[in-house]
Design a protein around this motif. Sequence first.
Motif, PDB file in Angstrom:
ATOM      1  N   PRO A   1       0.830  -1.211   0.000  1.00 29.76           N
ATOM      2  CA  PRO A   1       0.000   0.000   0.000  1.00 29.76           C
ATOM      3  C   PRO A   1       0.866   1.264   0.000  1.00 29.76           C
ATOM      4  O   PRO A   1       1.956   1.288   0.587  1.00 29.76           O
ATOM      5  CB  PRO A   1      -0.796  -0.126   1.303  1.00 29.76           C
ATOM      6  CG  PRO A   1      -0.767  -1.582   1.624  1.00 29.76           C
ATOM      7  CD  PRO A   1       0.537  -2.101   1.127  1.00 29.76           C
ATOM      8  N   LEU A   2       0.404   2.289  -0.652  1.00 25.13           N
ATOM      9  CA  LEU A   2       1.026   3.609  -0.755  1.00 25.13           C
ATOM     10  C   LEU A   2       2.263   3.621  -1.641  1.00 25.13           C
ATOM     11  O   LEU A   2       2.367   4.408  -2.571  1.00 25.13           O
ATOM     12  CB  LEU A   2       1.398   4.166   0.635  1.00 25.13           C
ATOM     13  CG  LEU A   2       0.246   4.446   1.597  1.00 25.13           C
ATOM     14  CD1 LEU A   2       0.775   4.991   2.912  1.00 25.13           C
ATOM     15  CD2 LEU A   2      -0.736   5.436   0.989  1.00 25.13           C
ATOM     16  N   VAL A   3       3.226   2.718  -1.393  1.00 27.05           N
ATOM     17  CA  VAL A   3       4.502   2.797  -2.117  1.00 27.05           C
ATOM     18  C   VAL A   3       4.485   1.992  -3.413  1.00 27.05           C
ATOM     19  O   VAL A   3       5.355   2.159  -4.268  1.00 27.05           O
ATOM     20  CB  VAL A   3       5.670   2.334  -1.228  1.00 27.05           C
ATOM     21  CG1 VAL A   3       5.814   3.250  -0.026  1.00 27.05           C
ATOM     22  CG2 VAL A   3       5.492   0.883  -0.786  1.00 27.05           C
ATOM     23  N   GLY A   4       3.511   1.085  -3.562  1.00 23.56           N
ATOM     24  CA  GLY A   4       3.401   0.327  -4.794  1.00 23.56           C
ATOM     25  C   GLY A   4       4.416  -0.799  -4.918  1.00 23.56           C
ATOM     26  O   GLY A   4       4.708  -1.502  -3.948  1.00 23.56           O
ATOM     27  N   ILE A   5       4.986  -0.948  -6.112  1.00 23.60           N
ATOM     28  CA  ILE A   5       5.910  -2.053  -6.400  1.00 23.60           C
ATOM     29  C   ILE A   5       7.296  -1.746  -5.823  1.00 23.60           C
ATOM     30  O   ILE A   5       7.846  -0.660  -6.045  1.00 23.60           O
ATOM     31  CB  ILE A   5       6.022  -2.306  -7.918  1.00 23.60           C
ATOM     32  CG1 ILE A   5       4.671  -2.767  -8.474  1.00 23.60           C
ATOM     33  CG2 ILE A   5       7.099  -3.341  -8.224  1.00 23.60           C
ATOM     34  CD1 ILE A   5       4.651  -2.927  -9.978  1.00 23.60           C
ATOM     35  N   VAL A   6       7.839  -2.727  -5.094  1.00 23.39           N
ATOM     36  CA  VAL A   6       9.167  -2.573  -4.481  1.00 23.39           C
ATOM     37  C   VAL A   6      10.042  -3.737  -4.942  1.00 23.39           C
ATOM     38  O   VAL A   6       9.660  -4.900  -4.815  1.00 23.39           O
ATOM     39  CB  VAL A   6       9.080  -2.570  -2.935  1.00 23.39           C
ATOM     40  CG1 VAL A   6      10.475  -2.422  -2.336  1.00 23.39           C
ATOM     41  CG2 VAL A   6       8.154  -1.460  -2.459  1.00 23.39           C
ATOM     42  N   GLN A   7      11.220  -3.430  -5.471  1.00 31.18           N
ATOM     43  CA  GLN A   7      12.163  -4.455  -5.899  1.00 31.18           C
ATOM     44  C   GLN A   7      12.896  -5.010  -4.678  1.00 31.18           C
ATOM     45  O   GLN A   7      13.487  -4.254  -3.910  1.00 31.18           O
ATOM     46  CB  GLN A   7      13.165  -3.879  -6.903  1.00 31.18           C
ATOM     47  CG  GLN A   7      14.038  -4.907  -7.593  1.00 31.18           C
ATOM     48  CD  GLN A   7      13.245  -5.810  -8.531  1.00 31.18           C
ATOM     49  OE1 GLN A   7      12.309  -5.350  -9.189  1.00 31.18           O
ATOM     50  NE2 GLN A   7      13.600  -7.082  -8.588  1.00 31.18           N
ATOM     51  N   THR A   8      12.858  -6.330  -4.507  1.00 31.64           N
ATOM     52  CA  THR A   8      13.468  -6.945  -3.321  1.00 31.64           C
ATOM     53  C   THR A   8      14.606  -7.900  -3.663  1.00 31.64           C
ATOM     54  O   THR A   8      15.369  -8.285  -2.784  1.00 31.64           O
ATOM     55  CB  THR A   8      12.406  -7.738  -2.529  1.00 31.64           C
ATOM     56  OG1 THR A   8      11.955  -8.837  -3.333  1.00 31.64           O
ATOM     57  CG2 THR A   8      11.228  -6.852  -2.157  1.00 31.64           C
ATOM     58  N   GLU A   9      14.692  -8.309  -4.917  1.00 31.63           N
ATOM     59  CA  GLU A   9      15.676  -9.308  -5.335  1.00 31.63           C
ATOM     60  C   GLU A   9      17.090  -8.894  -4.927  1.00 31.63           C
ATOM     61  O   GLU A   9      17.552  -7.795  -5.222  1.00 31.63           O
ATOM     62  CB  GLU A   9      15.634  -9.492  -6.851  1.00 31.63           C
ATOM     63  CG  GLU A   9      16.530 -10.590  -7.377  1.00 31.63           C
ATOM     64  CD  GLU A   9      15.875 -11.953  -7.308  1.00 31.63           C
ATOM     65  OE1 GLU A   9      16.607 -12.944  -7.195  1.00 31.63           O
ATOM     66  OE2 GLU A   9      14.632 -12.012  -7.368  1.00 31.63           O
ATOM     67  N   GLY A  10      17.775  -9.798  -4.207  1.00 28.62           N
ATOM     68  CA  GLY A  10      19.172  -9.564  -3.854  1.00 28.62           C
ATOM     69  C   GLY A  10      19.390  -8.827  -2.552  1.00 28.62           C
ATOM     70  O   GLY A  10      20.526  -8.719  -2.082  1.00 28.62           O
ATOM     71  N   LEU A  11      18.307  -8.315  -1.936  1.00 28.71           N
ATOM     72  CA  LEU A  11      18.438  -7.632  -0.652  1.00 28.71           C
ATOM     73  C   LEU A  11      18.373  -8.632   0.493  1.00 28.71           C
ATOM     74  O   LEU A  11      17.792  -9.705   0.372  1.00 28.71           O
ATOM     75  CB  LEU A  11      17.330  -6.592  -0.476  1.00 28.71           C
ATOM     76  CG  LEU A  11      17.229  -5.467  -1.503  1.00 28.71           C
ATOM     77  CD1 LEU A  11      16.036  -4.569  -1.165  1.00 28.71           C
ATOM     78  CD2 LEU A  11      18.511  -4.665  -1.555  1.00 28.71           C
ATOM     79  N   THR A  12      18.946  -8.278   1.639  1.00 30.97           N
ATOM     80  CA  THR A  12      18.698  -9.032   2.859  1.00 30.97           C
ATOM     81  C   THR A  12      17.404  -8.514   3.480  1.00 30.97           C
ATOM     82  O   THR A  12      16.902  -7.454   3.084  1.00 30.97           O
ATOM     83  CB  THR A  12      19.850  -8.867   3.858  1.00 30.97           C
ATOM     84  OG1 THR A  12      19.874  -7.499   4.313  1.00 30.97           O
ATOM     85  CG2 THR A  12      21.192  -9.231   3.229  1.00 30.97           C
ATOM     86  N   ALA A  13      16.864  -9.240   4.450  1.00 28.21           N
ATOM     87  CA  ALA A  13      15.641  -8.777   5.120  1.00 28.21           C
ATOM     88  C   ALA A  13      15.874  -7.428   5.795  1.00 28.21           C
ATOM     89  O   ALA A  13      15.016  -6.548   5.778  1.00 28.21           O
ATOM     90  CB  ALA A  13      15.172  -9.825   6.129  1.00 28.21           C
ATOM     91  N   ALA A  14      17.074  -7.252   6.381  1.00 23.42           N
ATOM     92  CA  ALA A  14      17.395  -5.984   7.059  1.00 23.42           C
ATOM     93  C   ALA A  14      17.487  -4.840   6.056  1.00 23.42           C
ATOM     94  O   ALA A  14      17.021  -3.718   6.326  1.00 23.42           O
ATOM     95  CB  ALA A  14      18.705  -6.126   7.827  1.00 23.42           C
ATOM     96  N   GLN A  15      18.067  -5.115   4.897  1.00 22.43           N
ATOM     97  CA  GLN A  15      18.163  -4.081   3.863  1.00 22.43           C
ATOM     98  C   GLN A  15      16.793  -3.700   3.333  1.00 22.43           C
ATOM     99  O   GLN A  15      16.507  -2.523   3.088  1.00 22.43           O
ATOM    100  CB  GLN A  15      19.060  -4.558   2.722  1.00 22.43           C
ATOM    101  CG  GLN A  15      20.542  -4.632   3.085  1.00 22.43           C
ATOM    102  CD  GLN A  15      21.372  -5.300   2.015  1.00 22.43           C
ATOM    103  OE1 GLN A  15      20.861  -6.070   1.198  1.00 22.43           O
ATOM    104  NE2 GLN A  15      22.668  -5.013   2.005  1.00 22.43           N
ATOM    105  N   LEU A  16      15.910  -4.697   3.154  1.00 23.87           N
ATOM    106  CA  LEU A  16      14.555  -4.410   2.698  1.00 23.87           C
ATOM    107  C   LEU A  16      13.813  -3.595   3.749  1.00 23.87           C
ATOM    108  O   LEU A  16      13.053  -2.671   3.405  1.00 23.87           O
ATOM    109  CB  LEU A  16      13.809  -5.708   2.402  1.00 23.87           C
ATOM    110  CG  LEU A  16      12.342  -5.551   1.993  1.00 23.87           C
ATOM    111  CD1 LEU A  16      12.203  -4.693   0.740  1.00 23.87           C
ATOM    112  CD2 LEU A  16      11.686  -6.909   1.781  1.00 23.87           C
ATOM    113  N   GLN A  17      14.011  -3.914   5.003  1.00 21.10           N
ATOM    114  CA  GLN A  17      13.355  -3.167   6.082  1.00 21.10           C
ATOM    115  C   GLN A  17      13.781  -1.695   6.043  1.00 21.10           C
ATOM    116  O   GLN A  17      12.938  -0.784   6.166  1.00 21.10           O
ATOM    117  CB  GLN A  17      13.715  -3.788   7.436  1.00 21.10           C
ATOM    118  CG  GLN A  17      13.058  -3.099   8.624  1.00 21.10           C
ATOM    119  CD  GLN A  17      13.280  -3.882   9.911  1.00 21.10           C
ATOM    120  OE1 GLN A  17      12.933  -5.055   9.989  1.00 21.10           O
ATOM    121  NE2 GLN A  17      13.859  -3.237  10.905  1.00 21.10           N
TER     122      GLN A  17
END
Length: 330
Positions: free
Chosen positions: A74-90
């Motif tokens: 919601p609000l931010v739309g599509i987020v690229q996550t491939e290759g990130l760690t969970a902490a980096q995505l957070q």
Amino acid sequence: MLIRKSRILVVWLTLALGDVQAQAPPAEPRSFDLSAATNVYRLGAGDQLSIRIPQVLAGIKPMIISTEGQLTLPLVGIVQTEGLTAAQLQRRLTELYSTYLVDPEVIVSLSAARSIRVTVQGEVAQPGTYGHTPVDGKSVYGYQDLQTSQALKLAGGLKTTADLEHIVLLHRQSNGQTSRRTLNLLALLETGDTTNDLLLSDADLLLVPRRAQNTPDTKIAQSSLAAPTTIKVKILGAVQKPGWLSITPHLPLSEAIQASGGFTAQATRQVVLLRFDTNHRLQQRTVTVTDLTNPDDLLLETGDLIFVAAGQQTAAQASLWRQLQELLGD
């Protein structure tokens, strides 16, 4: 009942096999420590995440990363996550939501890691396809991400005839096309340089070519990536010398029986072979060995347990055979 039987069988096998590593001869010093080749778990398609954003989402939202390596929020739309760690995505989501919210609270955790399968072919001890299922960001093999060197190790290690400088990685991209890359792992063995020790993805294929020179590569032979020169199997039941055997990899079953002194006079020649496959599932095969010179019989792998049935058994043999039949459902 099936789960209980499987657990009992694992315990029974543990008692029958004992500690393979404890009974193996001391390993020679290696120039490359494979256990050091680990990274922080990187997110990819198929990973399931638990995401908590109280100002936007009610409760904890489970989400699966799409085949494109993306999430839609919601609000931010599509987020690229491939290759990130969970902490980096957070941290990334916190930055994105800071545009819309005051002091956004974002918590991201990995709830179920993706499963991948990679294929290794060429100059390795056991070519084939290997499953890799991380648990809490760490795979059943003990690696947090599956690297090229680890995949080679899962395939039994490199033969000394392998060409380390021209290993081919075929990777299927999200657009359906296949990319090709040549990897040079020589520096990995010489200096520990992991530049070419790439992380692998689902459906990746490694091709290990043969050296042009028809001589063994001593660098491979002295490394932890080398295929073992001997393996250990255990033979129980109606053979002359039951117990552990040190044999060459992929020795035929008939030759292993010969190495244990051959059948006793009481042997029925019915043989049960038990082994765990690359996904840690128990495989069982029962064969009748009529010819100890048969070149087409089963090829053995490290840790195999072989039981030879007898017509007139000792009390211990009868008990062991009865337990095995009960556990296998025969």
